[in-house]
Design an enzyme around this catalytic site. Structure first.
Site, PDB file in Angstrom:
ATOM      1  N   HIS A  72       4.435  -7.520   1.841  1.00  0.00           N
ATOM      2  CA  HIS A  72       4.763  -6.434   0.923  1.00  0.00           C
ATOM      3  C   HIS A  72       4.008  -5.163   1.298  1.00  0.00           C
ATOM      4  CE1 HIS A  72       6.047  -9.336  -2.574  1.00  0.00           C
ATOM      5  NE2 HIS A  72       6.701  -9.543  -1.444  1.00  0.00           N
ATOM      6  N   TYR A 203       3.857  -4.984 -11.886  1.00  0.00           N
ATOM      7  CA  TYR A 203       2.846  -5.078 -12.934  1.00  0.00           C
ATOM      8  C   TYR A 203       3.309  -4.198 -14.087  1.00  0.00           C
ATOM      9  CZ  TYR A 203      -0.444  -7.050  -9.486  1.00  0.00           C
ATOM     10  OH  TYR A 203      -1.065  -7.835  -8.540  1.00  0.00           O
ATOM     11  N   PRO A 295      -7.072 -12.803 -12.515  1.00  0.00           N
ATOM     12  CA  PRO A 295      -6.074 -12.770 -11.441  1.00  0.00           C
ATOM     13  C   PRO A 295      -5.358 -11.437 -11.286  1.00  0.00           C
ATOM     14  CG  PRO A 295      -5.233 -13.984 -13.325  1.00  0.00           C
ATOM     15  CD  PRO A 295      -6.670 -13.702 -13.625  1.00  0.00           C
ATOM     16  N   LYS A 299      -7.933 -11.149  -6.244  1.00  0.00           N
ATOM     17  CA  LYS A 299      -9.104 -11.117  -5.367  1.00  0.00           C
ATOM     18  C   LYS A 299      -9.775 -12.462  -5.149  1.00  0.00           C
ATOM     19  CE  LYS A 299      -8.640  -6.864  -4.559  1.00  0.00           C
ATOM     20  NZ  LYS A 299      -7.990  -6.580  -3.275  1.00  0.00           N
TER      21      LYS A 299
END
Length: 404
Positions: A72, A203, A295, A299
């Site tokens: 991506h 998101y 989450p 990371k």
């Protein structure tokens, strides 16, 4: 038994550390409380930073990832019914992220260790650490959990055994300082049999709570919604989950979320955690044994990979030239990166989740932050460089050069 480095835990941290040490000519033994089947079969999401992908390629364990992973070049932040793309590739000088599940990384690393003749002992129990402040620390355990007590004498021990393992508590409480934040929300995650609804991760900030759309494969998708961490999954029918996902991911331009049968669902709590120091005597912590991140920033696995790169380089310096200084500075070196990742994960979590104790003023500040980060090149660049992964303390070519 005797080895140079005893490794507790066969997750990404322990397996990659053993792989790196093998490439540097350093012996190791891994012990793990679960079975190989359990580890490889536990489905967990995975988003790999550019540095993690580069590490896997440089160490010869990336072939399947390069075939099956999803690469991506951007992510979308969605709020007020509109999507805003953050062009990671352009803003970071050509870096990307790769969607490749954590259990697939584990499968690749286990295969590499077996092909190299690496020693891994699964299904152990009663693991304990001893003589950590001596030159011959020891790991004791029972094979097959109820078998005869066995012992590994090591030069060093790597505690890669997660948050609930025995390694971190082996650091005296008088020395160990722990930092923790418990978030007042959790994630309800699902796997669904459906084609992708979008080419990149989304998101979404919404009045009803956060939502995340991710992909797993052309046939399987991963989605999350913000929920009460104390809620029970039995309260969430499939219809209710899809209703929330459709509402929270909706846009004003006609974009459609594609439904499908839900094949897995669960609720997880969210927290941030850091242990300082990450070392004591000849014990070194890595991965979730030392730190946990929510989450939202993706990371966790990447921090584990960063830790073991630092540790592998330090051990190589010691065994090659007798230089123990990098080992002495292990915790200091790792924690600089850890706290930056904690900051970014906290930032993404705070910005994107609905905080029910926030005042109307604070909700408007959240929207202003989203507006800023999606309209300012400086704001977008800061998010992008953290998302794809900050550079290590040394140049990547130096890491690759140490692999013999």
């Amino acid at each position: 038994m005797r080895t140079q480095v005893g490794i507790i835990g066969a997750g990404p941290a322990g397996l990659m550390l053993s792989h790196l040490l093998h490439l540097q000519g350093i012996e190791s033994i891994i012990i793990e409380c679960r079975s190989r089947e359990d580890i490889e079969g536990t489905i967990r999401a995975g988003l790999l930073e550019q540095g993690t992908v580069d590490l896997m390629k440089a160490t010869g364990v990336a072939d399947r990832m390069m075939r099956e992973g999803h690469f991506h070049e951007g992510i979308e932040l969605r709020y007020n019914g509109k999507g805003h793309r953050i062009n990671l590739y352009e803003l970071t000088g050509g870096k990307k992220v790769t969607v490749y599940a954590q259990h697939e990384v584990i499968k690749d690393l286990i295969a590499a260790r077996l092909n190299a003749g690496g020693e891994m002992i699964f299904n152990v129990g009663d693991v304990s650490l001893h003589d950590l402040d001596t030159s011959a620390p020891k790991i004791r355990f029972r094979k097959d959990k109820d078998g005869e007590l066995q012992e590994i004498t090591c030069d060093y021990i790597a505690g890669c055994d997660g948050f609930h393992g025995p390694s971190r508590p082996s650091i005296p409480s008088s020395i160990r300082k722990e930092y923790q934040k418990i978030y007042p929300f959790g994630w309800l995650g699902i796997l669904t049999e459906a084609p992708p609804s979008a080419p990149e991760l989304i998101y979404a900030y919404h009045e009803r709570g956060f939502a995340l759309l991710s992909t797993r494969s052309p046939e399987i998708q991963r989605l999350y919604i913000q929920v009460d961490p104390n809620d029970h999954i039995s309260n969430w029918s499939d219809d209710r989950i899809w209703e929330e996902l459709h509402a929270r991911l909706a846009t004003r331009d006609g974009w459609k979320l594609i439904d499908g049968p839900i094949i897995q669902k669960n609720i997880v709590a969210m927290r941030s955690f850091v242990c300082d120091p990450m070392q004591y005597g000849r014990l070194f912590l890595a991965g979730d044994a030392a730190h946990i991140v929510p989450p939202t920033g993706a990371k966790g696995l990447n921090l584990a990979m960063a830790d073991v790169q630092v540790l592998a380089r330090a051990l190589d310096a010691f065994y090659t030239s007798g230089d123990a200084e990098p080992l002495m500075r292990y915790s200091e070196t790792c924690l600089r990166r850890v706290w930056k990742a904690e900051r970014f994960s906290w930032y993404m979590t705070s910005m994107l989740h609905r905080h029910h104790d926030y005042t109307p003023f604070e909700h408007q500040i959240q929207l202003a932050e989203l507006d800023y980060v999606t309209s300012s090149r400086a704001g977008s660049t800061s998010l992008a460089e953290n998302y794809v992964g900050l550079p290590m303390e040394w140049k990547e070519k130096e890491t690759v050069a140490t692999l013999r």
